[in-house]
Design a protein around this motif. Sequence first.
Motif, PDB file in Angstrom:
ATOM      1  N   GLU A  46       0.263   9.081   3.515  1.00 19.03           N
ATOM      2  CA  GLU A  46       0.043   8.995   2.071  1.00 19.03           C
ATOM      3  C   GLU A  46       1.313   8.577   1.347  1.00 19.03           C
ATOM      4  O   GLU A  46       1.282   7.784   0.405  1.00 19.03           O
ATOM      5  N   LEU A  47       2.453   9.100   1.766  1.00 20.09           N
ATOM      6  CA  LEU A  47       3.715   8.717   1.138  1.00 20.09           C
ATOM      7  C   LEU A  47       4.033   7.257   1.392  1.00 20.09           C
ATOM      8  O   LEU A  47       4.616   6.583   0.535  1.00 20.09           O
ATOM      9  N   ARG A  94       1.829   4.748   1.703  1.00 22.46           N
ATOM     10  CA  ARG A  94       1.023   3.960   0.755  1.00 22.46           C
ATOM     11  C   ARG A  94       1.552   4.102  -0.666  1.00 22.46           C
ATOM     12  O   ARG A  94       1.622   3.117  -1.415  1.00 22.46           O
ATOM     13  N   GLU A  95       1.926   5.304  -1.041  1.00 21.67           N
ATOM     14  CA  GLU A  95       2.436   5.523  -2.389  1.00 21.67           C
ATOM     15  C   GLU A  95       3.740   4.768  -2.620  1.00 21.67           C
ATOM     16  O   GLU A  95       3.973   4.232  -3.709  1.00 21.67           O
ATOM     17  N   SER A  96       4.603   4.713  -1.614  1.00 26.97           N
ATOM     18  CA  SER A  96       5.879   4.014  -1.758  1.00 26.97           C
ATOM     19  C   SER A  96       5.668   2.517  -1.992  1.00 26.97           C
ATOM     20  O   SER A  96       6.313   1.916  -2.854  1.00 26.97           O
ATOM     21  N   GLU A 126       2.897   1.019  -3.167  1.00 22.94           N
ATOM     22  CA  GLU A 126       2.276   0.807  -4.472  1.00 22.94           C
ATOM     23  C   GLU A 126       3.285   0.978  -5.598  1.00 22.94           C
ATOM     24  O   GLU A 126       3.289   0.213  -6.562  1.00 22.94           O
ATOM     25  N   GLN A 127       4.154   1.976  -5.484  1.00 26.15           N
ATOM     26  CA  GLN A 127       5.177   2.183  -6.503  1.00 26.15           C
ATOM     27  C   GLN A 127       6.132   0.992  -6.570  1.00 26.15           C
ATOM     28  O   GLN A 127       6.509   0.543  -7.659  1.00 26.15           O
ATOM     29  N   HIS A 139      11.149  14.132  -2.803  1.00 20.14           N
ATOM     30  CA  HIS A 139       9.782  14.354  -2.332  1.00 20.14           C
ATOM     31  C   HIS A 139       9.617  15.731  -1.684  1.00 20.14           C
ATOM     32  O   HIS A 139       8.500  16.261  -1.650  1.00 20.14           O
TER      33      HIS A 139
END
Length: 383
Positions: free
Chosen positions: A149-150, A152-154, A156-157, A192
């Motif tokens: 999840e991190l 994908r979040e990284s 996208e960010q 995080h």
Amino acid sequence: MTQSFDTPLPPPKERRRLREKGALTQAQLAAALGVSRETVRAWETGRSTPSGRKRESYGQLLASLAARPSAEVTAPQKQEPAPNLTVSLSKAEKPNPHTPTATPTATATSPPPPPTTAPLTPAQAFDALYAFCAPALVRQAYLLTGRRELARESVEQAFQVAWQRWPEVAVDPDPASWVRAAAYEYALSPWHRFRPRYRHPEPPPADASDRALLDVLLTLPPSYRRTLLLYDGVGLGLPETAAETEASTPAAASRLLNARSAVAARLPDLAEPDVLHRRLAETASTERLRAAKPSTVRIGSERRARFWTRAAIAVTVAIIGATALTLHSAPTRYEPPVPPGETVPGLPPRAAPGTLSTAELTLRAKLRAESANGPERLLPEPR
């Protein structure tokens, strides 16, 4: 005795022109020379210069391209290099549909098609960059953090920030490196660990060898882990790795050697760089990591920008209102503070209450004995 290779090379713009003249893509040229596509792009933009045998092979290939009038070029046959992390971690290396691609055959009888006259819109250019880089970046971020999840979040960010600064990113010589650096910085942020959702570990990979490699990577310091991934995983050169990690070239080389030694100490089978490169690509490719759609990322970036803009406007209005209220309620002239009291000389001190004396008792009895209303008064009576 060390052999030196002083093969002259044309300027960076001429290198790209010769490659396009020979109808070769950067991926084909990189496969012929045994380097990564990022390295070829760095050579053509002037960010780095090849050295050693790669310089000699590159110079000979450019010379053959310059000597032939058409795109008829035979690339030198070499062994197929190890899979590159930037390509093998994505579904497929899809070319930009708006950019003309060169003919993949070795002997082309017709010149490459002319470029499209209609320029790309910012959204189309962003979507093309996202489609090419996002799948591989998600897998690279997974190797850095060990969290799906991190990762994908990284990514996208990083792309949301890139869309907010698109005029800057669009003119960058290497926008993929710009986004990769932003994704790595967010993924390796130490803040995080304070988030509730990241206090518990995620399920490890199913394969035992993948779990062992990921455990070794996560025990490395973040700077060593990033250097190892960029050099042995992505395939960047040492100067490019040092520049992206904001370190000097000797410092990057020291981090790389220490990281390789730590990996080889626990996993002796991965002592060879080629084997380590292949295992990194295989470990990340086994996880089904999917990035969001580019339109979703763009919409999220615009919403985030609107939110922070409105928040900044609200804070500014609050500050202006508080300042106006303070100016309205403040006194118009100076009022000095009241000074503390002072003792007046010449006055007898106040007597403290105590027992009454004989004279005081007599006076009190006399006052109590008399009428409270005083003597009766004479009033006239009517006749």
